[in-house]
Design a protein around this motif. Structure first.
Motif, short mmCIF file in Angstrom:
data_model
loop_
_atom_site.label_atom_id
_atom_site.label_comp_id
_atom_site.label_asym_id
_atom_site.label_seq_id
_atom_site.Cartn_x
_atom_site.Cartn_y
_atom_site.Cartn_z
N ARG A 329 42.38 35.93 48.63
CA ARG A 329 43.26 35.90 48.09
C ARG A 329 42.62 37.05 46.50
NH1 ARG A 329 44.62 29.77 46.56
NH2 ARG A 329 45.05 30.36 48.53
N SER A 330 42.08 36.58 45.41
CA SER A 330 41.72 37.74 44.71
C SER A 330 41.73 39.46 44.81
CB SER A 330 40.42 37.60 43.86
OG SER A 330 39.34 38.15 45.26
N ALA A 331 41.31 39.45 46.67
CA ALA A 331 41.85 40.85 46.60
C ALA A 331 42.71 41.76 47.21
CB ALA A 331 40.47 41.24 48.17
N MET A 332 43.16 40.48 47.91
CA MET A 332 44.64 40.69 48.17
C MET A 332 46.05 40.63 47.09
SD MET A 332 45.13 37.66 51.46
CE MET A 332 46.84 37.50 51.63
N SER A 333 45.87 40.18 46.11
CA SER A 333 46.36 40.22 45.05
C SER A 333 46.08 41.72 43.82
CB SER A 333 46.12 38.81 43.59
OG SER A 333 46.42 38.95 42.43
N ILE A 334 44.93 41.50 44.10
CA ILE A 334 44.65 43.37 43.34
C ILE A 334 45.51 43.99 44.33
CG2 ILE A 334 42.97 45.03 42.83
CD1 ILE A 334 41.04 42.57 42.01
N LEU A 335 44.77 43.93 45.46
CA LEU A 335 45.50 45.13 46.34
C LEU A 335 46.80 45.53 46.60
CD1 LEU A 335 42.25 45.63 48.52
CD2 LEU A 335 42.85 47.26 47.31
N LYS A 336 47.32 43.92 46.33
CA LYS A 336 48.87 43.62 47.18
C LYS A 336 48.60 44.28 48.86
CE LYS A 336 51.79 45.45 42.91
NZ LYS A 336 50.11 44.65 42.13
N ALA A 337 47.20 43.39 49.09
CA ALA A 337 47.69 43.64 50.44
C ALA A 337 48.01 42.46 51.36
CB ALA A 337 46.71 43.91 51.26
N LYS A 338 47.78 42.68 52.75
CA LYS A 338 48.56 41.51 53.40
C LYS A 338 47.11 41.33 54.17
CE LYS A 338 53.40 41.99 54.02
NZ LYS A 338 53.44 40.90 53.48
#
Length: 354
Positions: A329-338
């Motif tokens: 979840r935190s990585a997705m937020s930082i990277l704006k990834a799916k």
């Protein structure tokens, strides 16, 4: 000292009748003039680490790795491929230099490295001042944005090697990473999460097939609109700049990302296995993101098998990151990834789920 007679000519005589080398297609004087003129572009990328003057036989870079306990140099070399054909057709040359720099930066960023300096190579049929300046402007801009020194390069005029008005473009990058922070995929394990970072179009791969489909099968032109009612031309779509993912990847805390794959030639099918342990597969849910319209047009217009599309093109995913479930979840937020898939037990392959 030359002997008297007609063995030598004065500068005035040489100017009057033109130099033999220039008549053969290689204008050394023009090349020297252009190289002197690019100093402003190049100097914009230089920091205190760059020593010496522009135009030497080699570039000098003072290594200062303060804060890195065990520095490891990371190097990569690449080209732009047949995307250059679109630049020739549209007579627009200021973006392919950006493509080249960003592609090379991504290739070392997957190991956790940041760029230090970049070297370019331009081979051409005949040097054209306007084209050369556009190329250097693009290279310089991308290096400046990335905090990477444009340290040097080579420009070769080779009549007979290239078609009139065409050139080739390649580059070499060197970066650095702390050995303890190298990202190599070795810690990837089942139940980890696969994240996808959006691409900006084809980036720099699949252009041979894309050109065949769009220009030969569909009989479109670079000036044609991509879709009815669209304001984007085929040429503009195909020249979209290859993204540089390194700045956003650097924002993720150390140790969170277990593996990174730059999705270039070979697509998801061939690039993800390069970081997978031999006992792991990556299962990709192809419906977990919206595939950009350019890829849908290419698949339909060329009647290309769905699986082959994911081996030729990036299909809208330019970079893949593998993280633990707890960090997703935190990585997705930082990277704006799916979230586009997961890691399962296997044999080091990619399995696509349609």
């Amino acid at each position: 000292m030359p002997s008297p007679g007609k063995l030598t000519a004065s500068p005035t005589e040489m100017t009057k009748k033109g130099k033999a080398y220039a008549r053969a297609g290689v204008d050394v004087d023009l090349a020297n003039k252009l190289k002197r003129a690019i100093g402003a572009f190049v100097r914009q990328t230089h920091g205190p680490q760059v020593l010496g003057k522009i135009g030497g036989f080699g570039g000098l870079f003072r290594a200062n790795f303060s804060g890195i306990r065990e520095p490891v140099l990371v190097a990569s070399v690449d080209g732009v491929g047949t995307k250059l054909k679109i630049a020739f057709a549209t007579d627009k040359h200021d973006t392919v230099g950006v493509d080249l720099v960003n592609h090379c930066i991504n290739d070392i960023a997957v190991l956790g490295a940041r760029p230090l300096f970049f070297l370019d190579y331009i081979g051409c049929e005949r040097l054209e001042a306007r084209v050369f300046q556009q190329l250097l402007r693009g290279l310089s801009r991308a290096c400046r944005i990335a905090g990477c020194a444009l340290l040097g390069g080579e420009t070769a005029q080779m009549p007979g090697m290239y078609r009139k008005g065409e050139y080739d473009l390649a580059g070499c990058i060197v970066g650095v990473v702390d050995r303890a922070k190298i990202i190599d995929g070795s810690k990837i394990k089942p139940d980890d999460v696969v994240l996808g970072l959006a691409s900006n179009g084809l980036h720099t791969n699949g252009y041979s097939l894309a050109r065949k489909i769009l220009f030969e099968k569909m009989r479109l032109k670079p000036s044609s609109l991509l879709l009815p009612g669209s304001t984007v031309t085929v040429g503009e779509e195909l020249l979209r700049v290859h993204k540089n993912y390194q700045p956003v990847l650097a924002k993720v805390p150390v140790g969170v990302i277990k593996g990174l794959a730059h999705i270039t030639g070979g697509g998801l099918i061939d690039n993800l296995p390069r970081i997978l342990p031999s006992n792991c597969d990556a299962v990709i849910e192809t419906k977990s993101w919206r595939v950009p319209s350019i890829f849908q047009i290419l698949q339909k217009g060329g009647n290309v098998d769905a699986e082959e599309m994911y081996q030729v093109f990036n299909m809208g995913i330019g970079m893949v990151a593998v993280v633990a479930e707890r960090s997703a979840r935190s990585a997705m937020s930082i990277l704006k990834a799916k979230r586009i898939g997961r890691i399962e037990s296997g044999s080091g392959k990619v399995r696509l789920k349609f």
